[in-house]
Scaffold this active site. Structure first.
Site, short mmCIF file in Angstrom:
data_model
loop_
_atom_site.label_atom_id
_atom_site.label_comp_id
_atom_site.label_asym_id
_atom_site.label_seq_id
_atom_site.Cartn_x
_atom_site.Cartn_y
_atom_site.Cartn_z
CG ASP A 63 -1.76 1.20 1.42
OD1 ASP A 63 -2.66 1.37 0.58
OD2 ASP A 63 -1.55 1.98 2.36
CD GLU A 98 -2.46 2.41 -3.27
OE1 GLU A 98 -3.64 2.73 -3.32
OE2 GLU A 98 -1.76 2.58 -2.25
C1 LIG Z 1 -1.93 6.33 -1.78
C2 LIG Z 1 -2.50 6.17 -0.42
O1 LIG Z 1 -3.14 7.07 0.03
N1 LIG Z 1 -2.27 5.02 0.20
C3 LIG Z 1 -2.64 4.63 1.54
C4 LIG Z 1 -1.57 5.01 2.62
O2 LIG Z 1 -2.14 4.99 3.82
C5 LIG Z 1 -3.36 5.66 3.94
C6 LIG Z 1 -3.69 5.69 5.34
O3 LIG Z 1 -3.74 4.40 5.81
C7 LIG Z 1 -4.43 5.00 3.13
O4 LIG Z 1 -5.68 5.64 3.26
C8 LIG Z 1 -4.03 5.08 1.74
O5 LIG Z 1 -4.93 4.34 0.91
#
Ligand SMILES: CC(=O)N[C@H]1CO[C@H](CO)[C@@H](O)[C@@H]1O
Ligand SMILES: *[C@@H]1O[C@H](CO)[C@@H](O)[C@H](O)[C@H]1NC(C)=O
Ligand SMILES: *[C@@H]1O[C@H](CO)[C@@H](O)[C@H](O)[C@H]1NC(C)=O
Ligand SMILES: *[C@@H]1O[C@H](CO)[C@@H](O)[C@H](O)[C@H]1NC(C)=O
Ligand SMILES: *[C@@H]1O[C@H](CO)[C@@H](O)[C@H](O)[C@H]1NC(C)=O
Length: 574
Positions: free
Chosen positions: A221, A289
């Site tokens: 993530d 991602e």
């Molecule tokens: C790109 C992005 O926002 N990724 C994640 C990183 O962490 C946050 C908080 O947990 C997530 O909401 C996001 O999807």
């Protein structure tokens, strides 16, 4: 029976390419666990609910099931804030439930992919509690900085101007330690310090832990945010008038995103996965991602000397396709991806996820389904967000019902611009009460009122439905070798019709895909230079299509409904 239709019935699975790995041959499907299926009555989806629905994946033709985080979490960001990377949150079940899920997947030949959230931990994580107290070895597990000074009312001033993704400063003061900590997201999500080798080794161990427990891989993530510039300079203004001074978009994130050191970190995670693959003797996958530009995206594949992810998600169809894109525009979006793709790298196509408005909402139902068709038939792995198989729509969520921190932080006037709740509402299984999602009487987010007609059961019963189309697409990906490895060629027809083929030599079926980018019916010559045979066989396509499955189609005059798509099988010219 026509020759091409006969080809289709040849027992095509036998022809599928045995050289490819499972994640190249099958669809990867994102389950957002809170909204997939509630195995109990609390109105929140959970692992027992997923287990109940394992046959749904099989019936739908899904090969890999990726779960958004199910780890222990205070749920300030619904699981993307992890407080124990090795525990299942009680909301989602127990470790025994997880073990049962692994067994259930194995029994059905399904692969299970876990989300890995390395960008931060929860502020309730034991590491953070010890770090606040300067307890070794945890002292430098997070990014701590002294204040830049003290303001006129005696409060510490943050070290620099960095802003949180959710709005407001990226720094929060801790009395106990007399320092600020960095959080690029919610204050409850302190950023881990990846310049500390102990943190890297902790995270490697967590990967190993879940692979040993039976996971078949990970989706990492938010990786662009993993590292920051070590000198902590202020970020320059973006001068974008659509953002207020406290909003993340008001700055250019040149020191907090896409830092060069972060790619090595990703290559290191891949080494861990490869090592485990050798040890466990099962084929594993690592996806990342990364919302970043295309050159940076490609660095996640590797840098020439080191391999990285099996693939970084390809968000080009999310970022660059809109209602006004014409055929040439779409060709550009797709060629651009292939122009930057390192040689030998495996592609993938994503049209939606838990952070994006639903594809049906962005494009309308017709074009939304066409985009899903593209994502499954372009070269590479098709990635599906739960609900796309029935073309679920966005749900209107009032300010009172808004729970996404990204929406809440924006306030009652602006929440709808930032909230991700509309694409996260419960899966619509049936027209039963609560859409068949829960046996309880409330749900964590409202169910879309359209569930009475838009639901899986109804779509299974209907002669023509998004679900029936989706099943044909997953079958194509699994069984038709041209969809796996066929040569990809885009055709130039006219400004309204985007078309491509996935071609294999005569004797096996090749695939022609046409998408009408226009709001009117198009009748198009798909074979102006006679490179294709005169006749093909309709395979699947839009709900409004004039064709039925297995009908013969003259390629010199293909009828396309407004915003619709047609998938046609043909036998390539010898
Ligand atoms: C790109 C992005 O926002 N990724 C994640 C990183 O962490 C946050 C908080 O947990 C997530 O909401 C996001 O999807
Ligand atoms: C000092 O900082 C505190 C905390 O951010 C803030 O509430 C206060 O208004 C600031 N005072 C001045 C004079 O800027
Ligand atoms: C690729 O990454 C590795 C690991 O980080 C690094 O050692 C190597 O120098 C890099 N190679 C190139 C060509 O940048
Ligand atoms: C992407 O951003 C990097 C900096 O992070 C820059 O070097 C590169 O040129 C950019 N690529 C494109 C295609 O804009
Ligand atoms: C694109 O068109 C569809 C169908 O008309 C519409 O529902 C959708 O709101 C449009 N998207 C945008 C961003 O305007």
């Amino acid at each position: 029976m026509k020759a091409t239709a006969a080809l289709l019935l040849l027992g095509l699975a036998a022809l599928a390419d045995a050289q490819l790995d499972w994640w190249q041959k099958s669809v990867i499907y994102q389950v957002y666990p809170r909204s997939f299926k509630d195995g109990g009555t609390d109105g929140i989806g959970d692992i027992p609910g997923i287990i109940e629905k394992l046959d749904h994946f099989v019936e739908t033709g899904i090969g890999g099931v990726w779960l958004s985080p199910v780890f222990k979490s205070p749920m300030k960001d619904f699981g993307y804030d992890v407080s124990d990377f090795r525990e299942i949150d009680p909301i989602f079940g127990t470790m025994a439930d997880f073990d049962a899920l692994v067994l259930g997947c194995r029994a059905r030949g399904l692969k299970l992919i876990l989300d890995f959230v390395p960008n931060h931990s929860s502020d309730e994580h034991d590491w953070f509690i010890r770090s606040k107290a300067r307890e070794d070895p945890y002292t430098d597990y997070y990014t701590w900085k002294d204040p830049a000074g003290i303001n006129a009312s005696g409060s510490p001033i943050p070290p620099n101007n960095w802003l949180s993704n959710f709005g407001g400063p990226a720094w929060t003061w801790v009395e106990e330690r007399q320092q600020f900590y960095l959080h690029q997201f919610h204050a409850g999500q302190p950023d881990l310090n990846y310049r500390n080798p102990l943190v890297v080794e902790e995270m490697n161990d967590i990967l190993r832990f879940w692979l040993d427990k039976g996971a078949d891989g990970f989706r990492l993530d938010a990786v662009p945010h993993l590292m920051e510039d070590q000198t902590f300079p202020d970020e320059p203004p973006s001068n974008d008038p659509s953002y207020g001074p406290d909003q993340w978009g008001s700055l250019l994130h040149i020191y907090t995103k896409d830092q060069p050191e972060l790619y090595s970190l990703i290559y290191g995670f891949r080494d861990v996965v490869d090592q485990k693959q050798g040890e466990l003797g099962r084929s594993l996958v690592m996806m990342v991602e990364a919302y970043t530009n295309i050159t940076n995206t490609m660095l996640y594949y590797g840098n020439g000397t080191h391999v990285g992810a099996h693939f970084p998600f390809n968000f080009e169809l999310i970022n660059n396709l809109n209602n006004n894109t014409d055929a040439a525009g779409l060709r550009n979006v797709i060629s651009n991806w292939f122009n930057y793709l390192p040689s030998g790298a495996w592609s993938n196509w994503v049209v939606g996820n838990h952070d994006q408005p639903r594809v049906a909402g962005r494009f309308g139902n017709e074009f939304g389904l066409s985009a899903i068709i593209l994502s499954q038939l372009l070269p590479g792995t098709g990635v599906t967000y739960n609900g796309e198989e029935i073309n679920m729509e966005n749900t209107f969520i009032s300010w009172e019902d808004t729970v996404d921190p990204s929406g809440c932080q924006a306030g009652p006037d602006e929440y709808w611009r930032f909230s991700r709740d509309p694409e996260r509402t419960p899966f619509q299984w049936s027209a039963d009460s609560m859409a068949g999602f829960t046996a309880g009487s409330t749900t964590w987010l409202p169910i879309n009122e359209n569930y009475v007609t838009l639901n899986l059961e109804a779509q299974k019963a209907a002669a023509v439905s998004p679900y029936k189309v989706y099943q044909k697409l997953t079958a194509a990906r699994r069984d038709i070798i041209a969809v796996q490895t066929g040569e990809f060629k885009m055709l130039t027809l006219n400004s309204n019709v985007f078309a491509f083929v996935r071609e294999v030599p005569s004797g096996n079926p090749s695939v022609l895909v046409l998408v009408n980018m226009d709001n009117f019916v198009q009748v198009v010559d798909a074979n102006p230079s006679s490179t294709l045979p005169a006749i093909g066989t309709y395979y699947t396509g839009s709900l409004e299509s004039v064709y039925v499955e297995n009908e013969e189609v003259s390629l010199s005059s293909v009828n396309l409904s407004p915003r619709g798509a047609a998938v046609i099988i043909y036998d390539a010219l010898a």
